[in-house]
Design a protein around this motif. Structure first.
Motif, short mmCIF file in Angstrom:
data_model
loop_
_atom_site.label_atom_id
_atom_site.label_comp_id
_atom_site.label_asym_id
_atom_site.label_seq_id
_atom_site.Cartn_x
_atom_site.Cartn_y
_atom_site.Cartn_z
N TYR A 57 0.84 -1.19 0.00
CA TYR A 57 0.00 0.00 0.00
C TYR A 57 0.88 1.24 0.00
CZ TYR A 57 -4.14 -2.75 1.05
OH TYR A 57 -5.18 -3.64 0.97
N TYR A 99 -0.61 -9.86 -0.35
CA TYR A 99 0.28 -9.66 0.79
C TYR A 99 -0.07 -10.66 1.87
CZ TYR A 99 -3.46 -6.58 2.68
OH TYR A 99 -4.64 -6.06 3.10
N ARG A 138 -3.65 -12.28 3.54
CA ARG A 138 -4.89 -11.90 2.85
C ARG A 138 -4.96 -12.50 1.45
NH1 ARG A 138 -8.15 -7.95 4.05
NH2 ARG A 138 -9.51 -9.47 3.07
N HIS A 173 -7.79 -8.57 -2.92
CA HIS A 173 -8.99 -7.79 -2.58
C HIS A 173 -8.82 -6.32 -2.90
CE1 HIS A 173 -6.32 -7.38 0.89
NE2 HIS A 173 -6.92 -6.22 1.14
N HIS A 176 -10.37 -2.50 -1.44
CA HIS A 176 -11.11 -1.83 -0.37
C HIS A 176 -11.96 -0.72 -0.97
CE1 HIS A 176 -8.80 -3.47 3.11
NE2 HIS A 176 -7.81 -3.52 2.23
FE LIG Z 1 -6.05 -4.71 2.28
#
Ligand SMILES: [Fe+2]
Length: 200
Positions: free
Chosen positions: A108, A137, A140, A143, A145
């Motif tokens: 991120y 990552y 997880r 996905h 957000h």
């Molecule tokens: Fe995330």
């Protein structure tokens, strides 16, 4: 209204895709074919609200307004489109959608706004943006957000969207099949569809 709700949505999604891809300046014309993807979830008069999920630790407020989150570098292009709807399956014009996700390496950008941006649904409640599919990552599955809000004073839906056929979906305790995008491959990238249904 001459066309039943679901049929009408199918028609406008097709129109949106052709015009939207052109507006986004996609280099690959093969991606500019109309997207024929099923609504997710189906909205046929009454629908359950899109489930909420945790915001996670990486939200940054005040993202730039843009429908093109492509950044430097490479990675699979993802064009995601759909509607923002009420539980009665009525479109919500001008709804705010704020997306953020990891880059193709699973990182991120917590200092700037790479792979972060917000946009507004149009007068028919449609939205569309282009980005690069996020990388993985630790801990997880793949996905996106997102926060969705009907209007300035409305409650915010915070949730996450998931990719079909990801091996990690089975191992991620946050994964919810109700939040799976419809996705199909196209030359040069992927076309996704997800319709948000807002409670209240
Ligand atoms: Fe995330």
């Amino acid at each position: 209204m001459g066309i039943a709700g679901s049929d009408r949505r199918s028609v406008v999604i097709k129109a949106l895709s052709a015009a939207g891809f052109a507006a986004l300046g996609l280099p690959d014309r093969s991606l500019a074919q109309p997207a024929e993807l099923p609504a997710t979830p189906a909205c046929e008069g009454h629908a359950a609200a899109t489930p909420r999920q945790t915001e996670g630790p990486f939200f940054t407020p005040s993202s730039p307004q843009r429908a093109d989150l492509r950044s430097d570098g490479s990675g699979t292009l993802l064009v995601l489109s759909g509607f923002v709807l009420t539980r009665q399956c009525r479109p919500i014009p001008g709804a705010l959608l704020d997306f953020w996700h990891a880059d193709t390496a699973g990182q991120y950008d917590n200092r700037g706004f790479r792979f972060r941006g917000h946009l507004f649904a149009d007068q028919l409640g449609r939205y569309q943006f282009i980005t690069r599919a996020p990388g993985l990552y630790t801990g997880r599955t793949r996905h996106l957000h997102v926060k969705v809000r009907a209007a300035t004073q409305s409650p915010v839906l915070t949730t996450q969207l998931y990719f079909p056929d990801e091996p990690g979906n089975r191992r991620d305790s946050l994964f919810d099949a109700k939040l799976l995008m419809s996705l199909r491959r196209a030359e040069g990238g992927q076309l996704g569809r997800f319709d948000f249904v807002l409670a209240g």
